[in-house]
Design an enzyme around this catalytic site. Sequence first.
Site, PDB file in Angstrom:
ATOM      1  N   ASN A 211       0.847  -1.195   0.000  1.00 35.99           N
ATOM      2  CA  ASN A 211       0.000   0.000   0.000  1.00 35.99           C
ATOM      3  C   ASN A 211       0.883   1.246   0.000  1.00 35.99           C
ATOM      4  OD1 ASN A 211       0.586   0.789   2.855  1.00 35.99           O
ATOM      5  ND2 ASN A 211      -0.374  -1.199   3.236  1.00 35.99           N
ATOM      6  N   GLY A 274       0.183   1.532  17.048  1.00 38.61           N
ATOM      7  CA  GLY A 274       0.170   0.824  15.760  1.00 38.61           C
ATOM      8  C   GLY A 274      -0.063   1.792  14.619  1.00 38.61           C
ATOM      9  N   ALA A 276       1.442   1.371  11.668  1.00 40.40           N
ATOM     10  CA  ALA A 276       1.694   0.697  10.387  1.00 40.40           C
ATOM     11  C   ALA A 276       0.394   0.498   9.610  1.00 40.40           C
ATOM     12  CB  ALA A 276       2.347  -0.659  10.648  1.00 40.40           C
ATOM     13  N   ASP A 280      -4.386  -6.110   5.002  1.00 45.91           N
ATOM     14  CA  ASP A 280      -5.496  -6.873   5.570  1.00 45.91           C
ATOM     15  C   ASP A 280      -5.542  -8.291   5.011  1.00 45.91           C
ATOM     16  OD1 ASP A 280      -6.428  -4.889   7.244  1.00 45.91           O
ATOM     17  OD2 ASP A 280      -7.586  -3.928   5.646  1.00 45.91           O
ATOM     18  N   LYS A 290       9.136 -17.268 -10.364  1.00 46.72           N
ATOM     19  CA  LYS A 290       8.429 -16.159 -10.998  1.00 46.72           C
ATOM     20  C   LYS A 290       7.302 -16.713 -11.885  1.00 46.72           C
ATOM     21  CE  LYS A 290       8.906 -12.295 -14.039  1.00 46.72           C
ATOM     22  NZ  LYS A 290       9.580 -11.835 -15.231  1.00 46.72           N
ATOM     23  N   ASP A 307      -5.110  -9.458  12.855  1.00 45.35           N
ATOM     24  CA  ASP A 307      -5.109  -8.050  13.238  1.00 45.35           C
ATOM     25  C   ASP A 307      -4.201  -7.857  14.454  1.00 45.35           C
ATOM     26  OD1 ASP A 307      -5.819  -5.477  14.381  1.00 45.35           O
ATOM     27  OD2 ASP A 307      -7.412  -5.474  12.884  1.00 45.35           O
ATOM     28  N   ILE A 308      -3.052  -7.267  14.219  1.00 41.63           N
ATOM     29  CA  ILE A 308      -2.050  -7.126  15.279  1.00 41.63           C
ATOM     30  C   ILE A 308      -2.582  -6.244  16.405  1.00 41.63           C
ATOM     31  CG2 ILE A 308       0.346  -6.452  15.764  1.00 41.63           C
ATOM     32  CD1 ILE A 308       0.784  -6.633  12.664  1.00 41.63           C
ATOM     33  N   PHE A 324      -4.288   3.486  14.589  1.00 42.65           N
ATOM     34  CA  PHE A 324      -4.434   4.514  13.569  1.00 42.65           C
ATOM     35  C   PHE A 324      -5.563   4.086  12.635  1.00 42.65           C
ATOM     36  CE2 PHE A 324      -1.045   7.810  13.236  1.00 42.65           C
ATOM     37  CZ  PHE A 324      -0.444   7.562  14.459  1.00 42.65           C
TER      38      PHE A 324
HETATM   39  N1  CTP Z   1      -3.906  -3.147  11.858  1.00 40.76           N
HETATM   40  C1  CTP Z   1      -3.201  -4.207  12.423  1.00 40.76           C
HETATM   41  N2  CTP Z   1      -3.198  -5.420  11.822  1.00 40.76           N
HETATM   42  C2  CTP Z   1      -3.872  -5.623  10.686  1.00 40.76           C
HETATM   43  C3  CTP Z   1      -4.600  -4.557  10.092  1.00 40.76           C
HETATM   44  C4  CTP Z   1      -4.588  -3.313  10.708  1.00 40.76           C
HETATM   45  O1  CTP Z   1      -2.580  -4.040  13.474  1.00 40.76           O
HETATM   46  N3  CTP Z   1      -3.827  -6.817  10.127  1.00 40.76           N
HETATM   47  C5  CTP Z   1      -3.928  -1.855  12.562  1.00 40.76           C
HETATM   48  C6  CTP Z   1      -3.180  -0.733  11.901  1.00 40.76           C
HETATM   49  O2  CTP Z   1      -1.823  -0.691  12.318  1.00 40.76           O
HETATM   50  C7  CTP Z   1      -3.937   0.500  12.385  1.00 40.76           C
HETATM   51  C8  CTP Z   1      -5.346  -0.001  12.577  1.00 40.76           C
HETATM   52  O3  CTP Z   1      -5.244  -1.413  12.625  1.00 40.76           O
HETATM   53  O4  CTP Z   1      -3.484   0.927  13.638  1.00 40.76           O
HETATM   54  C9  CTP Z   1      -6.335   0.393  11.532  1.00 40.76           C
HETATM   55  O5  CTP Z   1      -6.068  -0.171  10.312  1.00 40.76           O
HETATM   56  P1  CTP Z   1      -7.075   0.024   9.073  1.00 40.76           P
HETATM   57  O6  CTP Z   1      -6.550  -0.743   7.926  1.00 40.76           O
HETATM   58  O7  CTP Z   1      -7.357   1.461   8.864  1.00 40.76           O
HETATM   59  O8  CTP Z   1      -8.365  -0.634   9.623  1.00 40.76           O
HETATM   60  P2  CTP Z   1      -8.982  -1.997   9.319  1.00 40.76           P
HETATM   61  O9  CTP Z   1      -9.366  -2.571  10.641  1.00 40.76           O
HETATM   62  O10 CTP Z   1      -8.057  -2.815   8.486  1.00 40.76           O
HETATM   63  O11 CTP Z   1     -10.287  -1.603   8.526  1.00 40.76           O
HETATM   64  P3  CTP Z   1     -10.488  -1.046   7.023  1.00 40.76           P
HETATM   65  O12 CTP Z   1      -9.302  -1.470   6.209  1.00 40.76           O
HETATM   66  O13 CTP Z   1     -11.762  -1.677   6.630  1.00 40.76           O
HETATM   67  O14 CTP Z   1     -10.617   0.435   7.124  1.00 40.76           O
END
Ligand code: CTP
Length: 406
Positions: A211, A274, A276, A280, A290, A307-308, A324
């Site tokens: 991303n 968090g 980062a 997802d 490759k 989800d960390i 964040f």
């Molecule tokens: N985060 C995480 N681990 C993941 C995905 C997200 O720790 N696998 C944490 C990010 O570091 C951030 C927060 O979750 O602090 C929000 O991430 P975001 O991608 O905005 O939210 P999502 O829960 O993934 O929801 P969406 O993508 O639908 O907005």
Amino acid sequence: MGSFPNKKILLGVTGGIAAYKAAELARLLVSEQASVRVVMTGSAQSFVGPLTFQALTGNPVATELLDADEEASMEHIRLARWADCIVIAPATAGFIAKMRIGLADDLLSTLCLAADVPLLVAPAMNRAMWSSPATVENIRVLRERGIVLLGPGKGFQACGEQGYGRMLEPGEIVGKLDALFSRDHVMAGLSVLVTAGPTREPIDPVRYITNRSSGKMGYEVARAAARGGASVTLVSGPVCLPKPDGVVVVEIETADEMYRAVMDRVQGHDIYIGAAAVADYSVVETSERKMKKSDVAPQLLLTLTRDILANVAGLEQSPFTVGFAAETDDLEANAKQKLAAKKLDMIVANQVGGEEGGFESDNNALSIFWQGGNIEWGMASKKILAGKLIALVAERYSQWMTLPNK
Ligand code: CTP
């Protein structure tokens, strides 16, 4: 004991009549037990002699960028590395203009460019120069870069006029430094784990899904926490940023590696931030070789990553957990939903996808929510916002610590 024991202050003196007050400032800093090294511009020496500062500080005064006597003429790098902070007092309108454009044509201006330490500026000039559009613009830019302004004060000026532009009295400057340095230590004794940057989810040895996160905000947050006196570990995805000084950096690539790096270390940390942009989804089956192009577009099967943030917040002895949220729509509703769903102590939301701010920019605007409160900060540099965020996190953390179940 003085207020500044072991503090290494580089005092820059530029050429204004207030240069005579810089001698008293040097004396006061030394009496507060700071180590003081003075750098003077050429015109400053027309007002006060280097010998005055040498006698007051007990250190030689540096004046030349290219000094044949100095070993390899690297004085600016040596001094930049030595200093904990640089205080320019007095700072003339001309010197402020130089700082704004990054002109490095003498030792002091070169040092200001080379040093990665807090810069504090005490302007001193006639009131018309202070309020001129050029100076107003220069000051705005310096502030945006995180440079701290000490004054100026209001009063009678050497030219006989009255108004803003007078350098603060040395005692007032010392008072402000004292307040700033103690505010600097809002996180003294705390340990903070920060994540930053994107993750990379491999498809094959040459391709990956990622991303637009640059890691800038997370790196500034880690830097601000370290400046605040915390011991900081930064788990970072792949970014093109210099490592913050005094921070332990753990480099990872994938969301899974970030998960393991965090979970292995988070125990015992007081605060988790968090920042980062963790992927997802990851690719279910990565190819070891490759993948060759074929006439039929491949279908990538994705799986949810762990989800960390939610896992950290869900630990039995979870740290104060800050998430964040990068949002393109319905910022407040989405942020509040994440705050509740992931059981966070605080969430920092920013709008992405607009023209200003967001992932790759140096600037951002933040909306921060916690149980029973919120605050909004308009567009500013990520460095400034990170400093404010760390002060807010420290404040909320100390309240959180008093909760009965802590
Ligand atoms: N985060 C995480 N681990 C993941 C995905 C997200 O720790 N696998 C944490 C990010 O570091 C951030 C927060 O979750 O602090 C929000 O991430 P975001 O991608 O905005 O939210 P999502 O829960 O993934 O929801 P969406 O993508 O639908 O907005």
